[in-house]
Design an enzyme around this catalytic site. Structure first.
Site, PDB file in Angstrom:
ATOM      1  N   GLU A  55       0.841  -1.210   0.000  1.00  0.00           N
ATOM      2  CA  GLU A  55       0.000   0.000   0.000  1.00  0.00           C
ATOM      3  C   GLU A  55       0.871   1.254   0.000  1.00  0.00           C
ATOM      4  OE1 GLU A  55      -2.348  -1.531   3.392  1.00  0.00           O
ATOM      5  OE2 GLU A  55      -4.086  -0.961   2.196  1.00  0.00           O
ATOM      6  N   GLU A 101      -4.149  -9.287   3.441  1.00  0.00           N
ATOM      7  CA  GLU A 101      -4.943  -8.962   4.639  1.00  0.00           C
ATOM      8  C   GLU A 101      -6.121  -9.905   4.840  1.00  0.00           C
ATOM      9  OE1 GLU A 101      -3.645  -6.777   2.588  1.00  0.00           O
ATOM     10  OE2 GLU A 101      -2.931  -5.007   3.647  1.00  0.00           O
TER      11      GLU A 101
HETATM   12  C1  LIG Z   1      -7.117   3.139   9.404  1.00  0.00           C
HETATM   13  C2  LIG Z   1      -6.450   1.794   9.709  1.00  0.00           C
HETATM   14  C3  LIG Z   1      -5.184   1.644   9.084  1.00  0.00           C
HETATM   15  C4  LIG Z   1      -4.912   0.179   9.012  1.00  0.00           C
HETATM   16  C5  LIG Z   1      -3.795  -0.057   8.097  1.00  0.00           C
HETATM   17  C6  LIG Z   1      -3.812  -1.474   7.602  1.00  0.00           C
HETATM   18  C7  LIG Z   1      -2.506  -1.793   6.945  1.00  0.00           C
HETATM   19  C8  LIG Z   1      -2.543  -3.085   6.231  1.00  0.00           C
HETATM   20  O1  LIG Z   1      -3.618  -3.132   5.300  1.00  0.00           O
HETATM   21  C9  LIG Z   1      -2.625  -4.222   7.182  1.00  0.00           C
HETATM   22  C10 LIG Z   1      -1.490  -5.173   6.972  1.00  0.00           C
HETATM   23  O2  LIG Z   1      -0.474  -4.893   6.410  1.00  0.00           O
HETATM   24  S1  LIG Z   1      -1.760  -6.690   7.644  1.00  0.00           S
HETATM   25  C11 LIG Z   1      -0.226  -7.558   7.373  1.00  0.00           C
HETATM   26  C12 LIG Z   1      -0.149  -8.058   5.999  1.00  0.00           C
HETATM   27  N1  LIG Z   1       1.048  -8.845   5.867  1.00  0.00           N
HETATM   28  C13 LIG Z   1       1.034 -10.192   5.901  1.00  0.00           C
HETATM   29  O3  LIG Z   1       0.005 -10.811   6.038  1.00  0.00           O
HETATM   30  C14 LIG Z   1       2.366 -10.865   5.752  1.00  0.00           C
HETATM   31  C15 LIG Z   1       2.512 -11.965   6.760  1.00  0.00           C
HETATM   32  N2  LIG Z   1       3.770 -12.615   6.627  1.00  0.00           N
HETATM   33  C16 LIG Z   1       4.030 -13.616   5.746  1.00  0.00           C
HETATM   34  O4  LIG Z   1       3.181 -13.992   4.938  1.00  0.00           O
HETATM   35  C17 LIG Z   1       5.357 -14.286   5.801  1.00  0.00           C
HETATM   36  O5  LIG Z   1       5.955 -13.967   7.035  1.00  0.00           O
HETATM   37  C18 LIG Z   1       6.327 -13.893   4.666  1.00  0.00           C
HETATM   38  C19 LIG Z   1       5.791 -14.450   3.359  1.00  0.00           C
HETATM   39  C20 LIG Z   1       6.446 -12.400   4.577  1.00  0.00           C
HETATM   40  C21 LIG Z   1       7.732 -14.463   4.964  1.00  0.00           C
HETATM   41  O6  LIG Z   1       7.653 -15.834   5.158  1.00  0.00           O
HETATM   42  P1  LIG Z   1       8.914 -16.615   5.761  1.00  0.00           P
HETATM   43  O7  LIG Z   1      10.139 -16.119   5.103  1.00  0.00           O
HETATM   44  O8  LIG Z   1       8.552 -18.040   5.705  1.00  0.00           O
HETATM   45  O9  LIG Z   1       9.028 -16.108   7.270  1.00  0.00           O
HETATM   46  P2  LIG Z   1       7.977 -16.360   8.471  1.00  0.00           P
HETATM   47  O10 LIG Z   1       8.436 -17.507   9.289  1.00  0.00           O
HETATM   48  O11 LIG Z   1       6.577 -16.352   7.981  1.00  0.00           O
HETATM   49  O12 LIG Z   1       8.143 -14.997   9.284  1.00  0.00           O
HETATM   50  C22 LIG Z   1       9.343 -14.708  10.006  1.00  0.00           C
HETATM   51  C23 LIG Z   1       8.979 -14.066  11.316  1.00  0.00           C
HETATM   52  O13 LIG Z   1       8.333 -12.821  11.065  1.00  0.00           O
HETATM   53  C24 LIG Z   1       7.062 -12.777  11.704  1.00  0.00           C
HETATM   54  N3  LIG Z   1       6.155 -12.009  10.839  1.00  0.00           N
HETATM   55  C25 LIG Z   1       5.987 -12.135   9.516  1.00  0.00           C
HETATM   56  N4  LIG Z   1       5.112 -11.228   9.064  1.00  0.00           N
HETATM   57  C26 LIG Z   1       4.716 -10.519  10.154  1.00  0.00           C
HETATM   58  C27 LIG Z   1       3.831  -9.435  10.327  1.00  0.00           C
HETATM   59  N5  LIG Z   1       3.163  -8.861   9.317  1.00  0.00           N
HETATM   60  N6  LIG Z   1       3.656  -8.979  11.561  1.00  0.00           N
HETATM   61  C28 LIG Z   1       4.307  -9.505  12.621  1.00  0.00           C
HETATM   62  N7  LIG Z   1       5.176 -10.525  12.508  1.00  0.00           N
HETATM   63  C29 LIG Z   1       5.365 -11.022  11.283  1.00  0.00           C
HETATM   64  C30 LIG Z   1       6.649 -14.226  11.823  1.00  0.00           C
HETATM   65  O14 LIG Z   1       5.709 -14.381  12.856  1.00  0.00           O
HETATM   66  C31 LIG Z   1       7.983 -14.875  12.138  1.00  0.00           C
HETATM   67  O15 LIG Z   1       8.265 -14.656  13.510  1.00  0.00           O
HETATM   68  P3  LIG Z   1       8.885 -15.837  14.371  1.00  0.00           P
HETATM   69  O16 LIG Z   1       8.947 -15.239  15.744  1.00  0.00           O
HETATM   70  O17 LIG Z   1      10.185 -16.148  13.751  1.00  0.00           O
HETATM   71  O18 LIG Z   1       7.899 -16.978  14.268  1.00  0.00           O
END
Ligand SMILES: CCCCCCC[C@H](O)CC(=O)SCCNC(=O)CCNC(=O)[C@H](O)C(C)(C)COP(=O)([O-])OP(=O)([O-])OC[C@H]1O[C@@H](n2cnc3c(N)ncnc32)[C@H](O)[C@@H]1OP(=O)([O-])[O-]
Length: 695
Positions: free
Chosen positions: A78, A98
């Site tokens: 975004e 998301e």
């Molecule tokens: C007005 C209101 C405003 C609202 C704004 C909204 C903004 C937006 O729309 C919302 C978002 O972005 S929602 C977010 C959208 N984003 C997603 O949904 C992405 C979610 N992430 C993924 O899909 C995968 O982590 C990757 C594909 C990035 C990497 O895969 P890989 O290489 O196999 O690595 P891995 O093993 O998966 O991760 C390594 C470590 O990082 C940790 N961690 C990762 N992402 C995290 C996060 N966002 N957070 C925290 N932690 C996160 C994970 O837990 C792990 O920790 P551990 O302690 O080692 O267990």
């Protein structure tokens, strides 16, 4: 991801000052490449507001170029969409995931992406949450350039080349969505119909469609308002909590531990270069395909020539279909076949997947132990047999573990890795890592009848049968479970997989006996209440879809459409009359409580016995192997959401009503958790440890 403007000033989002926050929503700090920090979602005070920051970037009068390396997901993408240009490294991955967290892209993603790439392509990305490669992003028009070189250098060069050009045409928020071919309303109605059907009660995909519709029909500012309203509903929903719990649970289960103290971080896996699969029935074929797709050379052994010929053709077809779907070459060269078990002499790991027969499996493990390299890992795909008994057939029992795949094995995400009392930590680590490389959610579980998934299922199945005895119909039970979010109720699933499967197991366990006498003792086996209903259907040749009838009728053998069966209804009435059972009205709430709480109760027993390390393990098993609705987190998370005191109270109630059903007797761990104040599910592991140490 980094951002660069035309005068080479680096954009430093983490340092942006905070502004007024939107009411009712947690504000994310500036997103990293993986999007907003999911852990911060519960913390209402964290971080500077993202949306004004993206607006400021977009409104800037110097060209801003996003340099995308690695991941640009969620808020990360975004932010990039707020920039005037985007350059991605060829290995970058982009997406708006998301929806998989029960949310929608609420920092303008649902409004900018359709304006940039059109409604149909944006809907696809936002509803599925799938990641795209840089090449696909270029094709879709999300990025302006892809580089194989240093992305930041390329972005700087690009920024300098466009410096001074007018920026109005680069501000995505000022665009209108490209016109769609055909009627826009009809398109959204069709998409909404499909999404509602597939979502089975999940609210985020529906809200995503509504947000994109706002992008297509409203000016940007009003679209943003709609995005915010929709996000406000999702953000505080139980579904978002469940999906975010599940995200961390999937990662937690890879940090396995066993009651004897073995741990993931102290056990190095052995290298696996070549794998063998023994037995090419349905499971063996799926396992071989999953291994080849993960890049492993596989030798598949099947002693029956006819089965081998059929399997070769089927495996090649499966590999070709999968490759076509993924746009890659089919890994046919990874496969080799033999009818001779000697062919496994040089492999590092064997997965035995023959018929579920202890005698046959024992013989195979003796042969494997003689033929394989002494340090080869020997794994069994049994779904219920004792892994330790198989280990005892080999020279090196410490190298034997269970790898319990779920059908179809190349599709289903779950793998239960079963360690026996003699399995070495290294063997367990190796099987867990192999599962990860195959793209599975691998969960380490102890060795007991049914392991985790099937052991819990037994309690659930039993309740479904008892409910029929007491007055319910298969339709009533199934519709309550489907309403809860399962794609199919228990009776439809058993018609699909074949009633004879469970019958065979019950016969082996000495439960299904030929003929049934009348009177109450006919429904008691091994000292507890038993329902022979499933056995009675099998005795009549009703095995489900394959015979054209089971709990439902299907019109013809192999038919797929379940219709209620008047014969079955009269059969149930006669059965009740014969056994002196007075039918009563059963409501869907009782169906859910009886089936689900009995299953959850067994989950607590499993935790108490140390067969699963924590509630996350059980929840991943149910979500990824048993069709538990993902947006409900899994059975143990669900119990925590319902409230442990309520689960305990209902189990006590049903146990009082059915004292001959031991599965309804509340487990002592559940009682003790309630007595210790019902800690949140994330704290159970600690609480269980403490409770165990007090014993
Ligand atoms: C007005 C209101 C405003 C609202 C704004 C909204 C903004 C937006 O729309 C919302 C978002 O972005 S929602 C977010 C959208 N984003 C997603 O949904 C992405 C979610 N992430 C993924 O899909 C995968 O982590 C990757 C594909 C990035 C990497 O895969 P890989 O290489 O196999 O690595 P891995 O093993 O998966 O991760 C390594 C470590 O990082 C940790 N961690 C990762 N992402 C995290 C996060 N966002 N957070 C925290 N932690 C996160 C994970 O837990 C792990 O920790 P551990 O302690 O080692 O267990």
């Amino acid at each position: 991801m980094g951002g660069f403007c035309g005068n080479k000033n680096i954009l430093a989002p983490k340092k942006c000052s905070g502004e007024a926050r939107h009411r009712g929503l947690t504000q994310n700090s500036a997103p990293g490449p993986k999007g907003a920090d999911i852990k911060e979602f519960g913390d209402s005070e964290s971080g500077p507001p993202l949306i004004p920051m993206i607006h400021a970037i977009e409104a800037g009068n110097k060209p801003m170029v996003a340099a995308i390396e690695g991941f640009a997901l969620g808020g990360g993408l975004e932010l990039a969409l707020g920039c005037h240009y985007r350059i991605a490294h060829s290995k970058a991955r982009l997406g708006l995931p998301e929806v998989t967290l029960g949310l929608l892209p609420a920092a303008g993603g649902s409004q900018r992406l359709p304006r940039l790439i059109g409604v149909p392509a944006a809907l696809d990305l936002i509803i599925t949450g799938r990641h795209v490669t840089a090449a696909e992003a270029l094709q879709l028009g999300i990025v302006d350039q892809v580089t194989d070189h240093h992305t930041v250098d390329a972005a700087v060069k690009f920024a300098l080349s466009v410096a001074g050009r007018p920026l109005d045409a680069r501000r995505i928020s000022s665009y209108s969505c490209p016109p769609v071919s055909g009627d826009l309303d009809a398109l959204f109605e069709e998409v909404m119909r499909k999404v509602r059907r597939g979502a089975r009660g999940a609210i985020a995909p529906v809200a995503c469609v509504q947000a994109v519709r706002a992008a297509a029909t409203l000016p940007y500012a009003r679209g943003m308002e709609r995005e915010r309203e929709l996000m406000a509903t999702l953000f505080t929903s139980g579904q978002a909590r469940a999906l975010q719990y599940s995200f961390f649970a999937q990662r937690a289960v890879s940090r396995w531990s066993t009651p004897s103290g073995a741990r993931w971080d102290a056990s190095a896996p052995k290298p696996v270069r070549k794998v063998a699969v023994i037995g090419l029935g349905t499971m063996g074929r799926g396992i071989a395909v999953a291994l080849a797709q993960a890049g492993f050379p596989v030798v598949s052994v099947e002693t029956q020539e006819k089965q081998l010929t059929e399997a070769k053709r089927a495996v090649s077809q499966m590999l070709e279909r999968g490759a076509k779907r993924r746009g890659v070459a089919a890994p046919l060269d990874k496969m080799s076949y033999s009818s001779n078990i000697q062919a496994v002499a040089d492999v590092d790991l064997v997965i035995e997947a023959v018929f579920e027969d202890m005698g046959l499996k024992k013989k195979i493990f003796q042969q494997l132990s003689a033929v394989c390299k002494p340090d080869a890992l020997l794994c069994t795909n049994t779904s219920s047999l004792d892994v330790d008994q198989l280990a005892s057939q080999t020279r090196n029992p410490e190298l034997v573990v269970g790898m319990h795949f779920f059908a179809p094995a190349h599709v289903m995400k779950l793998l239960e890795v079963v360690y026996g009392p003699r399995s070495s930590p290294q063997a367990l680590a190796t099987a867990m890592q192999l599962g990860k490389k195959m793209g599975k959610v691998s969960v380490a579980v102890g060795n007991c009848p049914g392991f985790v998934g099937n052991r819990m299922l037994k309690a659930y199945v039993e309740q479904a049968f008892f409910l029929l005895e007491e007055g319910a119909t298969p339709e009533l039970v199934d519709s309550a479970l489907e309403e809860f979010g399962f794609s199919m109720g228990f009776f439809k699933v058993s018609d699909l997989s074949g009633l004879d499967v469970g019958w065979k197991v019950r016969k082996e366990d000495g439960l299904a006996l030929p003929g049934v006498s009348t009177g109450p003792s006919a429904r008691i086996r091994q000292g507890r209440r038993y329902s022979p209903l499933g056995d009675l259907l099998c005795q009549r040749g009703r095995f489900g879809q394959k015979t054209g009838s089971g709990w439902y009728q299907y019109g013809k053998p192999g038919g797929r459409v379940a219709t209620p069966d008047p014969w079955l209804h009269s059969f149930l009435e006669e059965y009740r009359a014969q056994h002196g059972l007075v039918p009563r009205r059963i409501d869907p709430q009782e169906v859910l409580e009886r089936c689900l709480y009995a299953l959850i109760n067994e989950g607590f027993r499993i935790l108490e016995d140390g067969i699963a390390a924590g509630p996350e393990d059980i929840d991943c098993i149910y979500v990824f192997g048993y069709g538990w609705p993902h947006y409900r987190g899994g059975p143990m998370f669900y119990a925590a959401m319902v409230g442990l005191p309520k689960v305990l109270e209902r189990l006590e109630h049903y146990y009082r009503a059915h004292p001959d059903v031991p599965d309804l007797q509340p487990c002592s761990l559940l009682r003790r958790l309630v007595a210790s104040g019902s800690p949140p599910v994330q704290k159970w592991k600690e609480a269980i440890k403490k409770l165990h140490s007090q014993l």
